[in-house]
Design a protein around this motif. Structure first.
Motif, mmCIF file in Angstrom:
data_model
loop_
_atom_site.group_PDB
_atom_site.id
_atom_site.type_symbol
_atom_site.label_atom_id
_atom_site.label_comp_id
_atom_site.label_asym_id
_atom_site.label_seq_id
_atom_site.Cartn_x
_atom_site.Cartn_y
_atom_site.Cartn_z
ATOM 1 N N SER A 1 -10.330 7.502 0.967
ATOM 2 C CA SER A 1 -10.686 7.933 -0.512
ATOM 3 C C SER A 1 -11.897 7.089 -0.987
ATOM 4 N N TYR B 1 -6.080 3.873 -5.115
ATOM 5 C CA TYR B 1 -6.749 3.772 -3.817
ATOM 6 C C TYR B 1 -8.212 3.456 -3.793
ATOM 7 N N ALA C 1 -9.796 0.366 -2.384
ATOM 8 C CA ALA C 1 -10.220 0.401 -0.741
ATOM 9 C C ALA C 1 -10.968 -0.564 -0.320
ATOM 10 N N PRO D 1 -1.559 6.127 -6.251
ATOM 11 C CA PRO D 1 -2.727 6.904 -5.596
ATOM 12 C C PRO D 1 -3.929 6.574 -6.548
ATOM 13 N N VAL E 1 0.742 -1.213 0.076
ATOM 14 C CA VAL E 1 0.052 -0.011 -0.151
ATOM 15 C C VAL E 1 1.009 1.172 0.067
ATOM 16 N N MET F 1 -5.853 5.646 2.062
ATOM 17 C CA MET F 1 -6.676 4.768 0.902
ATOM 18 C C MET F 1 -7.952 4.516 1.382
#
Length: 480
Positions: A377, A336, A340, A333, A328, A374
């Motif tokens: 998000s 994410y 998630a 990004p 992770v 994460m």
């Protein structure tokens, strides 16, 4: 001036005599060198040493010991061979430059005769991670008595590889594909010392002889695939992955399609084997190298690991949680939001585990800022799952330490978005209410079914009783 005038002078005859003597000594030394030495490929080799090498190699090639309890193998003969091997190693270390071709050929023949042997049956299935006491006992039982002969042979092979010139046209004839495959087979040895030497030898060949790299990678892939999908029994997977870790470290970016396929088809399935705990450190390093080079691969890797997630093996779960935490931190990004929900769902299952170590390790994951970033998000999707898991722990979990950690994470989630947290609690309460109603309806249906079954049993019993009495009444009327 008087001092220089009266100082003694060296006579011309004495000077010529000294010059003649030096020249004479130089000629003698030159003649001695030309009579006792020969030049091979720029290397001056003493004939006596050459003959001694051939003699030692011949003896070590024809005299092979198995170190079994047999009267035919005397300890004195075994020790004599060991001394000869050490002498041979000493001579090779003292030589500089490339060895003559005929000497190298005889050395490779000797090395092949001693190393490429049938290995004894495995006494360890390599499917579990032993405890410290068991580990020391297993290590002692797996040490090969042949090592006193094998160690100098591996050292000779290393020195031979150092001295060989890759561009030489004799190289391919001496180190061929069959030699490499035979070396690869020896990684099944249970002796850790031999596997460590093999790792150094195989990696040196890969680094020096570049024209063998494609073949060596394919050969190692075949071994790993056979282990992952068929045998699940091999002692040298960790060493092979260490070699791969060094190879992956040298890959250039962007990665080739061949290397990405190796990640998805070989490395990821290695997470599913029973013996993963033994080589997980090397495997995780290889995977992390790929993700560090191309963070966009992180999503594929994490989904692949989740697909092979163990159900009952708690030690594997702890290792995989640690690996996911490292991944992770390296993924892009951009992934994410897509990762998630599946990742937090699996982590929630782990924090609800009855094994306190698994639950604690999953809860500690919420201390990682990048993991929390994460999760937030996709907070609308993640919160209902996580909050429900926290509530189950607070209500049902037996471990006080797990409950305390759960309380800490619960406070963090409440502070993160109080409105959403209360909404999730309301939804959970509504789900519980609906679930209780469904349970009550289910019990009522079963009660009706049981009542109907009991009534049917009574009717059938009454009918059966009448069927028995009817022939008896008919018999009484006829008799009368």
């Amino acid at each position: 001036m008087g001092v220089f005038r009266n100082s003694p002078r060296e006579s011309p005859r004495r000077k010529r005599s000294s010059s003649t003597t030096l020249q004479h000594l130089f000629n003698l030394e030159s003649n001695k060198g030309s009579s006792n030495n020969e030049c091979y490929n720029g290397l001056v080799t003493n004939k006596q040493e050459d003959e001694e090498i051939i003699s030692l190699v011949s003896h070590c090639t024809t005299t092979i010991f198995t170190f079994v309890d047999d009267d035919s193998e005397s300890p004195s003969a075994q020790e004599a061979k060991r001394v000869k091997l050490l002498r041979l190693l000493s001579i090779i270390k003292s030589l500089k430059g490339e060895l003559p071709v005929h000497v190298v050929t005889s050395l490779v023949t000797m090395i092949s005769a001693n190393l490429f042997r049938p290995l004894p049956p495995s006494c360890n299935n390599n499917v579990h991670h032993p405890a410290p006491a068991e580990e020391s006992e297993d290590l002692a039982s797996s040490l090969s008595p042949l090592w006193s002969h094998l160690q100098p042979i591996y050292d000779i092979l290393i020195r031979l590889l150092i001295s060989m010139e890759p561009k030489s046209h004799h190289c391919r004839l001496i180190i061929d594909h069959q030699f490499l495959l035979s070396l690869l087979d020896l990684f099944q040895s249970e002796d850790l010392r031999e596997r460590e030497s093999l790792k150094n030898v195989y990696h040196r060949i890969y680094s020096k002889f570049t024209f063998y790299r494609t073949f060596m990678r394919k050969s190692m892939n075949d071994v790993l695939l056979h282990y992952a999908f068929e045998a699940e029994k091999h002692s040298g997977i960790g060493e092979l992955l260490e070699i791969w870790g060094s190879i992956i470290n040298g890959f250039t970016v962007p990665l080739k399609e061949e290397h990405k396929l190796f990640l998805m088809r070989v490395l990821i399935p290695l997470h599913k084997t029973k013996g993963m705990m033994v080589y997980h450190r090397q495997l995780a390093y290889c995977v992390s190298q790929f993700v560090q080079k191309e963070p966009m691969l992180g999503g594929l890797v994490i989904r692949g690991i989740l697909r092979y997630w163990p159900i009952t093996n708690c030690h594997k779960q702890i290792l995989l949680i640690s690996e996911l935490e490292e991944l992770v931190e390296n993924i892009s990004p951009d992934h994410y939001r897509r990762l998630a929900l599946p990742l937090c769902t699996q982590v929630t299952r782990c924090l609800n585990s009855w094994n306190s170590q698994v639950a604690e390790r999953a809860l500690y994951l919420w201390n990682n800022e990048i993991f929390v970033k994460m999760a937030t998000s996709a907070i609308e999707d993640v919160f209902p799952v996580v909050v429900e898991g926290m509530k189950k722990n607070m209500k049902w979990h037996w471990s006080s330490s797990v409950k305390q950690l759960t309380e800490n994470v619960k406070k963090m989630l409440e502070e993160m978005d109080p409105t959403l947290y209360d909404k999730c609690l309301q939804e959970i309460g509504h789900k519980d209410f609906v679930s209780r109603q469904e349970e009550a309806k289910r019990k009522a249906r079963w009660a009706r079914v049981e009542l109907q079954a009991a009534m049917n049993i009574n009717i059938n019993h009454h009918q059966h009783h009448e069927d028995i009495l009817q022939p008896q009444l008919h018999y009484i009327v006829v008799s009368h």
